[in-house]
Scaffold this motif. Structure first.
Motif, PDB file in Angstrom:
ATOM      1  N   SER A 147     -12.929  29.252  -5.720  1.00 29.98           N
ATOM      2  CA  SER A 147     -13.996  28.677  -6.689  1.00 29.98           C
ATOM      3  C   SER A 147     -15.135  29.909  -6.803  1.00 29.98           C
ATOM      4  CB  SER A 147     -14.477  27.528  -6.403  1.00 29.98           C
ATOM      5  OG  SER A 147     -13.363  26.628  -6.449  1.00 29.98           O
ATOM      6  N   PRO A 148     -15.523  30.349  -7.861  1.00 28.33           N
ATOM      7  CA  PRO A 148     -16.612  31.172  -7.874  1.00 28.33           C
ATOM      8  C   PRO A 148     -17.661  31.231  -7.251  1.00 28.33           C
ATOM      9  CG  PRO A 148     -15.643  30.736 -10.295  1.00 28.33           C
ATOM     10  CD  PRO A 148     -14.894  29.742  -9.276  1.00 28.33           C
ATOM     11  N   SER A 149     -18.158  29.866  -7.140  1.00 28.66           N
ATOM     12  CA  SER A 149     -19.433  29.562  -6.369  1.00 28.66           C
ATOM     13  C   SER A 149     -19.541  30.032  -4.791  1.00 28.66           C
ATOM     14  CB  SER A 149     -19.979  28.336  -6.714  1.00 28.66           C
ATOM     15  OG  SER A 149     -19.253  27.524  -6.378  1.00 28.66           O
ATOM     16  N   ILE A 150     -18.170  29.824  -4.220  1.00 28.41           N
ATOM     17  CA  ILE A 150     -18.049  30.104  -3.097  1.00 28.41           C
ATOM     18  C   ILE A 150     -17.120  31.202  -2.686  1.00 28.41           C
ATOM     19  CG2 ILE A 150     -18.816  27.734  -2.318  1.00 28.41           C
ATOM     20  CD1 ILE A 150     -15.868  27.156  -1.935  1.00 28.41           C
ATOM     21  N   LYS A 151     -16.939  32.068  -3.333  1.00 22.60           N
ATOM     22  CA  LYS A 151     -16.002  33.099  -3.106  1.00 22.60           C
ATOM     23  C   LYS A 151     -16.516  34.115  -1.946  1.00 22.60           C
ATOM     24  CE  LYS A 151     -12.426  35.553  -4.989  1.00 22.60           C
ATOM     25  NZ  LYS A 151     -11.205  35.152  -5.053  1.00 22.60           N
ATOM     26  N   HIS A 152     -17.427  34.089  -1.487  1.00 20.71           N
ATOM     27  CA  HIS A 152     -17.959  34.694  -0.464  1.00 20.71           C
ATOM     28  C   HIS A 152     -17.609  34.051   0.891  1.00 20.71           C
ATOM     29  CE1 HIS A 152     -20.782  31.367  -0.602  1.00 20.71           C
ATOM     30  NE2 HIS A 152     -21.333  31.537   0.537  1.00 20.71           N
ATOM     31  N   LEU A 153     -17.205  32.639   0.942  1.00 22.58           N
ATOM     32  CA  LEU A 153     -16.574  32.199   1.918  1.00 22.58           C
ATOM     33  C   LEU A 153     -15.135  32.628   2.233  1.00 22.58           C
ATOM     34  CD1 LEU A 153     -18.122  28.615   1.841  1.00 22.58           C
ATOM     35  CD2 LEU A 153     -18.448  30.348   3.531  1.00 22.58           C
ATOM     36  N   HIS A 154     -14.354  32.740   1.092  1.00 25.47           N
ATOM     37  CA  HIS A 154     -13.033  33.060   0.989  1.00 25.47           C
ATOM     38  C   HIS A 154     -12.785  34.394   1.810  1.00 25.47           C
ATOM     39  CE1 HIS A 154      -9.636  35.534  -0.421  1.00 25.47           C
ATOM     40  NE2 HIS A 154      -9.028  33.890  -0.685  1.00 25.47           N
ATOM     41  N   ASN A 155     -13.936  35.306   1.335  1.00 22.83           N
ATOM     42  CA  ASN A 155     -13.817  36.644   2.240  1.00 22.83           C
ATOM     43  C   ASN A 155     -14.027  36.455   3.532  1.00 22.83           C
ATOM     44  OD1 ASN A 155     -13.075  37.911  -0.282  1.00 22.83           O
ATOM     45  ND2 ASN A 155     -15.316  38.388  -0.538  1.00 22.83           N
ATOM     46  N   GLU A 156     -15.007  35.783   4.013  1.00 25.01           N
ATOM     47  CA  GLU A 156     -15.203  35.449   5.411  1.00 25.01           C
ATOM     48  C   GLU A 156     -14.201  34.817   6.109  1.00 25.01           C
ATOM     49  OE1 GLU A 156     -18.951  33.348   5.610  1.00 25.01           O
ATOM     50  OE2 GLU A 156     -19.943  34.681   4.445  1.00 25.01           O
ATOM     51  N   MET A 157     -13.845  33.679   5.593  1.00 19.19           N
ATOM     52  CA  MET A 157     -12.516  32.970   6.233  1.00 19.19           C
ATOM     53  C   MET A 157     -11.133  33.679   6.391  1.00 19.19           C
ATOM     54  SD  MET A 157     -13.373  29.046   5.002  1.00 19.19           S
ATOM     55  CE  MET A 157     -14.887  27.993   5.387  1.00 19.19           C
ATOM     56  N   LEU A 158     -11.028  34.546   5.312  1.00 20.56           N
ATOM     57  CA  LEU A 158      -9.875  35.332   5.432  1.00 20.56           C
ATOM     58  C   LEU A 158      -9.798  36.270   6.375  1.00 20.56           C
ATOM     59  CD1 LEU A 158      -7.215  36.138   4.243  1.00 20.56           C
ATOM     60  CD2 LEU A 158      -8.440  37.554   2.453  1.00 20.56           C
ATOM     61  N   SER A 159     -11.162  36.917   6.597  1.00 18.48           N
ATOM     62  CA  SER A 159     -11.239  37.824   7.609  1.00 18.48           C
ATOM     63  C   SER A 159     -10.871  37.393   9.060  1.00 18.48           C
ATOM     64  CB  SER A 159     -12.689  38.472   7.557  1.00 18.48           C
ATOM     65  OG  SER A 159     -12.826  39.291   6.471  1.00 18.48           O
ATOM     66  N   GLN A 160     -11.446  35.891   9.240  1.00 17.70           N
ATOM     67  CA  GLN A 160     -11.483  35.484  10.467  1.00 17.70           C
ATOM     68  C   GLN A 160      -9.871  35.013  10.753  1.00 17.70           C
ATOM     69  OE1 GLN A 160     -13.823  31.988  10.332  1.00 17.70           O
ATOM     70  NE2 GLN A 160     -15.699  33.157  10.368  1.00 17.70           N
ATOM     71  N   THR A 161      -9.218  34.621   9.656  1.00 14.63           N
ATOM     72  CA  THR A 161      -7.781  34.232   9.740  1.00 14.63           C
ATOM     73  C   THR A 161      -6.808  35.498   9.924  1.00 14.63           C
ATOM     74  OG1 THR A 161      -8.105  32.355   8.093  1.00 14.63           O
ATOM     75  CG2 THR A 161      -5.554  33.148   8.610  1.00 14.63           C
ATOM     76  N   VAL A 162      -6.897  36.567   9.302  1.00 17.62           N
ATOM     77  CA  VAL A 162      -6.658  37.850   9.667  1.00 17.62           C
ATOM     78  C   VAL A 162      -6.636  38.210  10.769  1.00 17.62           C
ATOM     79  CG1 VAL A 162      -5.844  40.243   8.577  1.00 17.62           C
ATOM     80  CG2 VAL A 162      -6.026  38.326   6.908  1.00 17.62           C
ATOM     81  N   LYS A 163      -7.668  38.360  11.229  1.00 15.66           N
ATOM     82  CA  LYS A 163      -8.141  38.976  12.698  1.00 15.66           C
ATOM     83  C   LYS A 163      -7.465  38.048  13.678  1.00 15.66           C
ATOM     84  CE  LYS A 163     -10.475  41.028  15.848  1.00 15.66           C
ATOM     85  NZ  LYS A 163     -10.238  42.515  16.012  1.00 15.66           N
ATOM     86  N   ALA A 164      -7.233  36.732  13.573  1.00 22.59           N
ATOM     87  CA  ALA A 164      -6.462  36.022  14.624  1.00 22.59           C
ATOM     88  C   ALA A 164      -4.969  36.449  14.575  1.00 22.59           C
ATOM     89  CB  ALA A 164      -6.566  34.620  14.278  1.00 22.59           C
ATOM     90  N   PHE A 165      -4.428  36.797  13.409  1.00 27.32           N
ATOM     91  CA  PHE A 165      -3.048  37.554  13.349  1.00 27.32           C
ATOM     92  C   PHE A 165      -3.162  38.698  13.908  1.00 27.32           C
ATOM     93  CE2 PHE A 165      -2.228  34.106  10.068  1.00 27.32           C
ATOM     94  CZ  PHE A 165      -1.067  33.697  10.521  1.00 27.32           C
ATOM     95  N   GLU A 166      -4.083  39.553  13.513  1.00 25.16           N
ATOM     96  CA  GLU A 166      -4.097  41.045  14.452  1.00 25.16           C
ATOM     97  C   GLU A 166      -4.180  40.772  15.856  1.00 25.16           C
ATOM     98  OE1 GLU A 166      -7.632  42.798  12.672  1.00 25.16           O
ATOM     99  OE2 GLU A 166      -6.686  43.074  10.587  1.00 25.16           O
TER     100      GLU A 166
END
Length: 218
Positions: free
Chosen positions: A120-139
């Protein structure tokens, strides 16, 4: 974080309110989810929500935290060291996910719709933050396998970690595309996402493992 007024409510009332909002965000993207519709359904004043939370985003983040905390109790039951290789562990994570879904259907539906909410446009910044955390866990998972001499070393960890993340997304998308699962119908029927679909879920997981395993293993 919820305000103390929400925490002071009886447990049963907190659960009714929480479940109502879980359902709303499970069937609609964040920007379309309506606090007004939910409070009307609950028969409470809209102002009550702001006595319990700072606002819509605060409420949403509370739901994310509650669902993640519940799911981690299931995933936390297993450890990588209990399995002979990463892929047995990867498969076991889905077994735990199925159990979580069966026993916590509303929370499962909420998490299943989380990516759409975060887009959703209004919380797009959260997408990037949470995606980074998720990908970091896989890394970190990849780094462990490399240190154990089980994964190849010639591909950057960031590439391998992101690929594992996308495998999980692809499994979910394929199950929807094939109509193996139909989340909107499931939530309308008050059933879990994967009701009676464990065999199909695990077969899809196994197919993906056979496909990508040779690309990761040393």
């Amino acid at each position: 974080m919820p305000k103390q007024t929400f925490l002071n409510l009886e447990g049963s009332k907190r659960k009714v309110i929480t479940n109502a909002f879980l359902r709303e965000f499970a069937i609609k993207p964040y920007d379309q989810a309506s606090l007004s519709d939910v409070v009307k359904e609950l028969g409470i004043a809209k102002g009550s929500v702001y006595q319990y939370f700072e606002g819509k985003l605060d409420l949403f983040l509370y739901l994310v935290g509650e669902c993640n905390q519940t799911k981690m109790k299931y995933i936390g039951e297993i450890t990588r060291k209990s399995y002979p290789d990463f892929w047995a562990f990867f498969r076991a994570l889905y077994e735990c996910g199925y159990k979580f879904d069966s026993e916590n259907p509303l929370q499962s539906h909420f998490l299943f719709n989380l990516i759409e909410n975060l887009n959703s446009p209004s919380i797009k910044h959260l997408h990037n933050e949470m995606l980074s955390q998720t990908v970091k866990a896989f890394e970190e998972m990849v780094e462990y396998e490399i240190s154990a001499a089980l994964f190849r070393e010639d591909i950057p960890v960031k590439v391998m970690g992101f690929m594992l993340y996308k495998v999980g997304v692809s499994i979910q998308e394929q199950l929807i595309f094939s109509k193996t699962i139909e989340p909107l119908k499931s939530i309308e029927n008050n059933t879990s996402v994967f009701l009676n679909k464990k065999e199909e879920l695990m077969k899809t997981v196994d197919d993906y493992i056979r496909l990508i395993k040779p690309s990761f293993d040393k």
